[in-house]
Design a protein around this motif. Sequence first.
Motif: not given
Lengths: 383, 121
Positions: B9, B23, B26-27, B30-31, B33, B57, B59
């Motif tokens: 990605h 990146i 899409y990446a 998915q990640l 913020d 991110s 998370k």
Amino acid sequence: MSIDAKTSVPALQRTPLHALHLALGARMAPFAGYDMPLNYPAGVLKEHRHTRVAAGLFDVSHMGQIVLRPKSGAMADAARAIERLVPADILGLAPGRQRYTFFTNGNGGILDDLMVSNRSDHYLLVVNAARKAQDLALLQDGLEGDCNVEQLDRALIALQGPKAESVLARLASDCVGMQFMDVRELTILGTECIAARSGYTGEDGFEISLPADVAREIAEGLLENPDVAPAGLAARDTLRLEAGLCLYGADIDTATTPTMAGLSWAIPAVRRQGPRAGGFPGARIILDELDRGPATRRVALAPETRTPVRAGAPLFAEETGGAPAGHVTSGGFGPSVDRPIAMGYVPAGLSAPGTVLFAEVRGKRLPVAVATFPFVEHRYKRA
Amino acid sequence: MLLRFTEDHEWLKIDGDVATVGITAYAAEQLGDLVFVQLPEIGTTLDKGDEAAVVESVKAASDVYAPAAGEVVGINEEIVNDPSIVNANPESSGWFYKLKLTDVKSLGGLMDEAAYKELIG
């Protein structure tokens, strides 16, 4: 970059608000066996910040709601029975009031943390999703003879933030008189709900238990107010981290005692001395540790660089060499403080605020200072 | 100018022997913020597959791998100061670094846009 493939996890449970999350465009993820909203299209940063300035609505229906009813009909009998499992003053918990406590084990470790409410003719417990089966078994074994134990099949939502009161007051004006940790029935859109003035974000707010079949209608009724935005589990986690609150399974577990975790405030004097002292699992260890002070302590950690320091990172006393002195149990980016924040366990001798430690992240030791909780001041509604 | 993608990605805009790397949208989606970006230092020599950058991110942290061998000749300091640029414009102003390619002729394993779109479905 590697991104986890979308795998379908079988048999995930759904809360009564599952369809609403999908309709709102939530990104779903498995959590404690439930398919839960991680974030909505706004994203975790906006959801977090909106909760701090207005109000966020969280689905916490995955948590366990357990009713304990005294078989004798006398609440004092149930209270004394519950006090065999927790170090809180349940006998002194007045009707309409709620209290934070934890189930302990024989080693003084924490089996789960929970809220207990006195609902006049029964006690209502709210326990962690990942622990509810064990908690239920513990209660059924431990309180048999004294209480009927029943798990409720209801939804639970949390409305959190400085505008939570004004938002809820439009639907249930009598919420205004409630103080932090008050619990009472509120009629919302014609349905009787049980509301507690509490939450796990550090903000004022309400946790509302409601029948599953009206959960979506009431959630949508709250979301109609422009001050309310839906907020997912990711924001719930960053909010509680900024508030310095423990996540069971990360910051507290069976290997941590309440004293180590900095939760001694939840063990009142009546359970430390006098006729009702002790009597809960691990009491001797915990009370002894209260006197001596724990060897390791949970501390707030303020990373001094922009690099987030996350759960599992080892903590060192020195920039080079030596063995790990402690470890990080929760950490990440604090959207309201706009910098990385963390918490973890360190030896008591390294726990003084201002002590500089080093967290190892991707092979590098980064300075982190021991700080004080909370990172963001609590704004509970207190008298 | 040639636009290429990797299975991990990343995108590359190849102009002569220099590739701008970032990146994909899409990446970034998915990640979620992004709150932290760490870029390679200018002058760093990378082999294909090396850890070139780190994005975090709220998370989690993720590595960004070098899509080809080369030397880092430029980095986008703007995204270090404000990682949200990557979420807002992942395939333009949210670029990561510029790589002077060791061998323009051996860019194996890269996809064109149509193949990448098929990959992400």
